[in-house]
Design a protein around this motif. Sequence first.
Motif, PDB file in Angstrom:
ATOM      1  N   LYS A  52      40.667  48.127  44.826  1.00 49.65           N
ATOM      2  CA  LYS A  52      41.720  47.929  43.828  1.00 49.65           C
ATOM      3  C   LYS A  52      42.986  48.670  44.243  1.00 49.65           C
ATOM      4  O   LYS A  52      44.097  48.171  44.060  1.00 49.65           O
ATOM      5  CB  LYS A  52      41.223  48.402  42.456  1.00 49.65           C
ATOM      6  N   HIS A  88      50.645  44.803  45.500  1.00 51.14           N
ATOM      7  CA  HIS A  88      51.343  44.313  44.296  1.00 51.14           C
ATOM      8  C   HIS A  88      52.644  45.109  44.090  1.00 51.14           C
ATOM      9  O   HIS A  88      53.714  44.529  43.900  1.00 51.14           O
ATOM     10  CB  HIS A  88      50.384  44.481  43.112  1.00 51.14           C
ATOM     11  N   HIS A  99      52.311  45.796  30.151  1.00 49.59           N
ATOM     12  CA  HIS A  99      52.680  45.595  31.547  1.00 49.59           C
ATOM     13  C   HIS A  99      52.584  44.104  31.911  1.00 49.59           C
ATOM     14  O   HIS A  99      53.497  43.539  32.527  1.00 49.59           O
ATOM     15  CB  HIS A  99      51.753  46.420  32.452  1.00 49.59           C
ATOM     16  N   TYR A 120      46.547  39.625  42.701  1.00 45.65           N
ATOM     17  CA  TYR A 120      45.200  40.075  42.322  1.00 45.65           C
ATOM     18  C   TYR A 120      44.242  38.899  42.135  1.00 45.65           C
ATOM     19  O   TYR A 120      43.038  39.078  42.035  1.00 45.65           O
ATOM     20  CB  TYR A 120      45.233  40.835  40.997  1.00 45.65           C
ATOM     21  N   ARG A 121      44.806  37.715  41.998  1.00 42.38           N
ATOM     22  CA  ARG A 121      43.979  36.546  41.672  1.00 42.38           C
ATOM     23  C   ARG A 121      43.347  35.899  42.894  1.00 42.38           C
ATOM     24  O   ARG A 121      42.500  35.032  42.754  1.00 42.38           O
ATOM     25  CB  ARG A 121      44.850  35.492  40.966  1.00 42.38           C
ATOM     26  N   ASN A 162      41.762  50.022  35.778  1.00 43.42           N
ATOM     27  CA  ASN A 162      43.147  49.603  35.886  1.00 43.42           C
ATOM     28  C   ASN A 162      43.874  50.386  36.950  1.00 43.42           C
ATOM     29  O   ASN A 162      44.843  49.953  37.483  1.00 43.42           O
ATOM     30  CB  ASN A 162      43.878  49.777  34.550  1.00 43.42           C
TER      31      ASN A 162
HETATM   32  C1  HEM Z   1      48.994  43.398  36.724  1.00 46.62           C
HETATM   33  C2  HEM Z   1      53.698  42.286  36.828  1.00 46.62           C
HETATM   34  C3  HEM Z   1      54.682  46.507  39.016  1.00 46.62           C
HETATM   35  C4  HEM Z   1      49.994  47.688  38.703  1.00 46.62           C
HETATM   36  C5  HEM Z   1      50.189  42.741  36.588  1.00 46.62           C
HETATM   37  C6  HEM Z   1      50.325  41.414  36.028  1.00 46.62           C
HETATM   38  C7  HEM Z   1      51.632  41.115  36.038  1.00 46.62           C
HETATM   39  C8  HEM Z   1      52.340  42.225  36.629  1.00 46.62           C
HETATM   40  C9  HEM Z   1      52.275  39.836  35.522  1.00 46.62           C
HETATM   41  C10 HEM Z   1      49.157  40.535  35.554  1.00 46.62           C
HETATM   42  C11 HEM Z   1      48.473  39.963  36.789  1.00 46.62           C
HETATM   43  C12 HEM Z   1      47.122  39.365  36.530  1.00 46.62           C
HETATM   44  O1  HEM Z   1      46.701  39.245  35.365  1.00 46.62           O
HETATM   45  O2  HEM Z   1      46.433  39.008  37.506  1.00 46.62           O
HETATM   46  C13 HEM Z   1      54.359  43.320  37.458  1.00 46.62           C
HETATM   47  C14 HEM Z   1      55.782  43.339  37.737  1.00 46.62           C
HETATM   48  C15 HEM Z   1      56.047  44.537  38.344  1.00 46.62           C
HETATM   49  C16 HEM Z   1      54.800  45.260  38.453  1.00 46.62           C
HETATM   50  C17 HEM Z   1      56.770  42.212  37.429  1.00 46.62           C
HETATM   51  C18 HEM Z   1      57.356  45.080  38.880  1.00 46.62           C
HETATM   52  C19 HEM Z   1      58.484  44.995  38.280  1.00 46.62           C
HETATM   53  C20 HEM Z   1      53.503  47.190  39.143  1.00 46.62           C
HETATM   54  C21 HEM Z   1      53.343  48.449  39.812  1.00 46.62           C
HETATM   55  C22 HEM Z   1      52.033  48.784  39.731  1.00 46.62           C
HETATM   56  C23 HEM Z   1      51.344  47.731  39.006  1.00 46.62           C
HETATM   57  C24 HEM Z   1      54.463  49.235  40.485  1.00 46.62           C
HETATM   58  C25 HEM Z   1      51.402  50.018  40.311  1.00 46.62           C
HETATM   59  C26 HEM Z   1      50.334  49.946  41.003  1.00 46.62           C
HETATM   60  C27 HEM Z   1      49.326  46.643  38.127  1.00 46.62           C
HETATM   61  C28 HEM Z   1      47.894  46.634  37.855  1.00 46.62           C
HETATM   62  C29 HEM Z   1      47.604  45.388  37.285  1.00 46.62           C
HETATM   63  C30 HEM Z   1      48.876  44.672  37.212  1.00 46.62           C
HETATM   64  C31 HEM Z   1      46.900  47.741  38.137  1.00 46.62           C
HETATM   65  C32 HEM Z   1      46.221  44.891  36.775  1.00 46.62           C
HETATM   66  C33 HEM Z   1      45.607  43.946  37.747  1.00 46.62           C
HETATM   67  C34 HEM Z   1      44.205  43.534  37.337  1.00 46.62           C
HETATM   68  O3  HEM Z   1      43.552  44.252  36.613  1.00 46.62           O
HETATM   69  O4  HEM Z   1      43.746  42.466  37.773  1.00 46.62           O
HETATM   70  N1  HEM Z   1      51.433  43.201  36.954  1.00 46.62           N
HETATM   71  N2  HEM Z   1      53.797  44.492  37.904  1.00 46.62           N
HETATM   72  N3  HEM Z   1      52.278  46.781  38.664  1.00 46.62           N
HETATM   73  N4  HEM Z   1      49.885  45.462  37.731  1.00 46.62           N
HETATM   74 FE1  HEM Z   1      51.830  44.982  37.802  1.00 46.62          FE
END
Ligand code: HEM
Length: 273
Positions: free
Chosen positions: A77, A84, A157, A67-68, A273
């Motif tokens: 998004k 992601h 999360h 996302y960065r 989100n």
């Molecule tokens: C953000 C980890 C699975 C949706 C994040 C972030 C991490 C992370 C570390 C922060 C990233 C940032 O701040 O830029 C993980 C891990 C996953 C996983 C380890 C699997 C085991 C998922 C899944 C979804 C999801 C399946 C479904 C779509 C999101 C969303 C964000 C996010 C919407 C917010 C991004 C933003 O607002 O910039 N995730 N994630 N994640 N993740 Fe995950």
Amino acid sequence: MEAFRWFVAALCAAALAGLVSIIFVLVWVLHYREGLAWDGGSAEFNWHPVLMVIGFIFLQGIAIIIYRLPWTWQCSKLTMKFIHAGLNLLAFILAVVSLVAVFDYHNAASIPNMYSLHSWLGLVAVILYCLQLVLGVGMYLIPITPVSWRAAFMPLHVYGGLLLFASVIAVALMGITEKLIFAQKYSSSPPEAIFVNVLGLLLVVFGALILWIATRTSWKRPSDQILHTLHTNGDCEDNSKVGPAMSQLSDGTDAGTFGDVRKRNNKLDDQDN
Ligand code: HEM
Ligand code: HEM
């Protein structure tokens, strides 16, 4: 633009450390060890470190910072969520195949399973990663999930994801040490030991850089609402639209941020989100 340059420098350094780690683990198993095969022997075990480094460490790291990447901010998004989630799913599948390889090898050679701290923490990490995936899909991909739930769950999360990523690197270091000790039987074999120690260092550097990138609030993806005001939004359709958005984001007087859009952005973050 200063912030953007620092971001690119950190990203290139992370990519380099990650790719060199992959080369190192491949050279380790192909040159110093028995190679790769699916035959119940040591060559089957070797898939374990290879797939863990490529999948569970490298792909997971890329998924975390996806996302960065400023050049993806033109994408919706939803598109970025699929990328992601898809990368995280691929990382999980490779981790499971890697576990099958080591269990299969142990069973074929009548070696007991799950005796080490490495294996305990490793299995816990894989199980929690699966939970993180399921909850991630449930919260952020299923459209009916209330926005308030999404926002409330996001800190957990992000914390859970970063904790898992750091833990997986620690688990890999334990596995590397264990394997080296088993393989060397405490005799001295500096070339392989030195080579593999460098692999461990590279994994730590990769992890540190990914965690650095993922914890800079100033490098966060702006909310979609902000991007909408900067350009007509589309699904990764037109690169020229990113130009103004990027320059506005990096025009802020605070040299450490991508601009004061960030401040307005924080208020809106919860909504998309
Ligand atoms: C953000 C980890 C699975 C949706 C994040 C972030 C991490 C992370 C570390 C922060 C990233 C940032 O701040 O830029 C993980 C891990 C996953 C996983 C380890 C699997 C085991 C998922 C899944 C979804 C999801 C399946 C479904 C779509 C999101 C969303 C964000 C996010 C919407 C917010 C991004 C933003 O607002 O910039 N995730 N994630 N994640 N993740 Fe995950
Ligand atoms: C075994 C997980 C990385 C070396 C195991 C086992 C698990 C596991 C659950 C138990 C299998 C069994 O008992 O049959 C993980 C995870 C990793 C990882 C989650 C994530 C990075 C590595 C790496 C190496 C390695 C990079 C380096 C060679 C070993 C060795 C064993 C093993 C030697 C057999 C001895 C033992 O059970 O401790 N691993 N592993 N692991 N792993 Fe890993």
